[in-house]
Structures are given as C-alpha cells and as structure tokens.
Enzyme design. Structure first.
Site, PDB file in Angstrom:
ATOM      1  NE  ARG A   1      -4.338  -1.619   0.338  1.00 22.10           N
ATOM      2  CZ  ARG A   1      -4.585  -2.459  -0.405  1.00 22.10           C
ATOM      3  NH1 ARG A   1      -3.475  -2.929  -1.358  1.00 22.10           N
ATOM      4  NH2 ARG A   1      -5.428  -3.406  -0.545  1.00 22.10           N
TER       5      ARG A   1
ATOM      6  CD  GLU B   1      -3.381   3.168  -5.031  1.00 22.21           C
ATOM      7  OE1 GLU B   1      -2.226   2.985  -4.761  1.00 22.21           O
ATOM      8  OE2 GLU B   1      -4.241   2.047  -5.555  1.00 22.21           O
TER       9      GLU B   1
ATOM     10  CG  HIS C   1      -3.372  -0.789  -6.621  1.00 21.34           C
ATOM     11  ND1 HIS C   1      -3.908  -0.306  -5.464  1.00 21.34           N
ATOM     12  CD2 HIS C   1      -3.105  -2.168  -6.341  1.00 21.34           C
ATOM     13  CE1 HIS C   1      -3.983  -1.122  -4.614  1.00 21.34           C
ATOM     14  NE2 HIS C   1      -3.641  -2.184  -5.037  1.00 21.34           N
TER      15      HIS C   1
HETATM   16  C1  DGY Z   1      -5.395  -6.400  -2.395  1.00 28.22           C
HETATM   17  O1  DGY Z   1      -6.110  -7.128  -2.547  1.00 28.22           O
HETATM   18  O2  DGY Z   1      -5.220  -5.602  -1.306  1.00 28.22           O
HETATM   19  C2  DGY Z   1      -4.819  -5.731  -3.585  1.00 28.22           C
HETATM   20  O3  DGY Z   1      -4.084  -4.615  -3.513  1.00 28.22           O
HETATM   21  C3  DGY Z   1      -5.875  -5.578  -4.589  1.00 28.22           C
HETATM   22  O4  DGY Z   1      -5.331  -5.319  -5.927  1.00 28.22           O
END
Ligand code: DGY
Length: 325
Positions: free
Chosen positions: A241, A270, A288
């Site tokens: 993240r 983002e 992402h």
């Molecule tokens: C998640 O599932 O946390 C991913 O970031 C989605 O792409």
C-alpha cells in the site's frame, strides 16, 4: 422468508455476482467509479451484506447507515486498511472478511516484474523507443544492474512475500527478510531465507521489497531516515500500500541519489501521483496492477461472494477477519 439484501459497491466479475444473486437480492452500483460517501450511505441502507472494494472507506458511519440487520462486510481485497475493523468488532454482530491467497501469485509476479524493471531500466528503455529518441547499441548504453547473486530484502514474509522470494531465488538472488515474527523453519529452508533485523535488512539488501500490510505501525515505515539507511546502489519496490512509504521522502532520496531506483505499484494518495515521481527516470510507476489478471480478479470476487453467502447461511466463511461468536 424475504431474501437478504446484498449491496455490491462496484461491479465485480460476473461469476461472483451470479453466486450472490442465487442467495439474495443484489443491488449493484450503476457507476463505474467509487461511490461518493452519500451514495454509499444510501446504497447500504437495509443491507444484510455489503461487498466492498479497497476504495470504499468502511467505518462507523457506514455501519450506522446500513442498520442493525447488517451481518457481513466482504472486502474484495486482501488488504483492508480501508476498513475500520475495530468499529466492526465493537458491534459484535457483523462479520468482516477479505480475500487472502487468491492474489498471491499475481502480486508476486508484479513485485518480480518491478524488481526487473527497476534494475534493468526497462521503463527508461521503453520511453526512449516511444519518444523516438535517437539511440544506438553500444557497450555502455543504458547499463542496469544484474540481480544474480544479489540480496533481496523482503519486509514481511507473508504469502506474497514468500511467493516473491521464490521467484527471486529462481533468478539467483539471496533472500533475507524482516518482520514481526520469524517464519516457519520449513519456509526458511525452502527459500534459503535468513531472518534479520529491519536495520540489517535496509543496510545490506540490494533490493528492498515491501510486503507488510498498511496499519498504524507501518504507515511511513519507509521514511527519510530509513531511506538514508539503504545502500546508495539499492532499489525499493512497493506492491503493498502506498502510505507504507513517505512518498515525498522517496522523491527526495531518489533525487539526491541516496538510493538507485524505485518500482511502485501503489501510491500514497492514489490515483494521484506525487509530481516529483513523474520527473524521475529511475522510478518505475504502474497503476496498482498487483492483482490485475482476469483469473485473479475472478477468484477474488468469488471468494468474497463465498464469504458472503456462507455468513448469510449461518455457516463458517472461508476467510474471516472479524468473527461473530
Ligand atoms: C489487495 O487485494 O489488497 C490488492 O491490493 C488488490 O489489488
């Protein structure tokens, strides 16, 4: 008996919608964008189940808007920093589930891709061709760094960290890792992975790849001080993240040459991107895409749907995070 109301905040793959529709009345957002807060409050009113995505902030206000009949919130993502799990827990009546496992390989593929893209300067190379910049092969043209025999530092050796380590090992890298807990000896043996302190990892790794979840402890885990600890010839890769990295500090470190490059699939705010990142040749930036394969997204949707259906039927869901006892 009336059928449960299942609110899906944004379109998910059809097999998942079909499964949900067999078990309840599905309300699906008509918008191909995140719902606004007001739209979300309206949509969840009277819901027995909310199937949400990583851009939906789920908190007390949403729980209040839904009402006391709410039984389950199913996040179609493994990461759940968008969800206030304490608020859910304190209700004592609402389950919360996520989608672990099904996106492990796809996300590790992207982490490995970013390792290769940054070390071999593939973004830069592509930009040269697409901008029709004159170039000619030469012995010293656009040299990158080979990864064979180099050390990959994995921050958080969970499922995705392990899958990334497995790939990197196949490319000839040595693996070190840090995290709250030492991994199972069998996993360490399979990966040839050595447990080290976070300080040692930052100071010695050629590539640092982040795989820890975002929470209060890991926000800005990589800040100016941590970047300064890294080697000047090291690379940072982030597929977890955005806020795990202080993005402005990263821009400054890349500008000053404190580290050699960065590969980012996720961003602090983002879809907004720090303009400083856009100016840097040594930053590889992708939107992402960690879990973005047809197969993986279908599995994610199906797992969220299975969680939802199980809870509505009074059964144990496959991947609970917050349980109702
Ligand atoms: C998640 O599932 O946390 C991913 O970031 C989605 O792409």
């Amino acid at each position: 008996m009336s059928r449960p109301r299942i609110v899906v905040t944004r379109r998910i793959p059809q097999p998942a919608l079909d499964l949900l529709a067999e078990h309840g009345d599905v309300w699906l957002s008509p918008h191909d964008r995140p719902l606004t807060r007001e739209e979300l409050f309206d949509a969840v009113k009277g819901a027995d189940a909310i199937v949400c995505l990583l851009h939906d902030a789920i908190d007390d206000e949403v729980l209040d808007a839904a009402g006391p009949q709410l039984k389950v919130i199913a996040n179609v993502a493994v990461g759940y920093n968008n969800v206030n799990t304490k608020a859910i827990e304190s209700r004592g009546t609402v389950w919360f589930t996520n989608t672990p496992g099904v996106l492990t390989e796809a996300t590790a593929d992207i982490a490995m891709s970013l390792i290769l893209m940054t070390t071999r300067r593939l973004g830069e190379g592509e930009r040269v061709i697409r901008s029709e910049t004159p170039w000619v092969w030469s012995m010293f043209y656009m040299l990158g760094t080979g990864i064979q025999g180099k050390t990959l530092g994995i921050v958080g050796l969970g499922l995705i960290g392990q899958a990334t380590a497995r790939r990197a090992k196949a490319f000839g890298m040595e693996i070190i890792y840090s995290g709250r807990r030492q991994a199972d000896p069998a996993i360490e043996a399979e990966l040839g992975a050595k447990y080290v302190s976070f300080d040692e990892l930052l100071e010695t790794a050629d590539v640092v790849s982040l795989h820890c979840p975002l929470n209060d402890e890991t926000k800005h885990l990589i800040n100016a001080d941590r970047l300064a600890q890294m080697r000047e010839d090291a690379y940072l890769v982030n597929t977890t993240r955005g806020p795990v990295v202080d993005e402005q500090a990263l821009v400054d470190a890349l500008r000053k040459g404190e580290i050699k490059g960065a590969g980012l699939d996720v961003f602090e705010e983002e879809p907004k991107i720090n303009p400083g990142l856009l100016e840097l040749e040594n930053a590889v930036l992708i939107p992402h895409l960690g879990s973005a394969t047809i197969e993986t997204r279908t599995e994610m949707g199906l797992l969220a749907a299975k969680n939802t259906v199980a809870i509505l039927n009074g059964e144990e869901p496959p991947s609970p995070v917050v349980r109702v006892s």
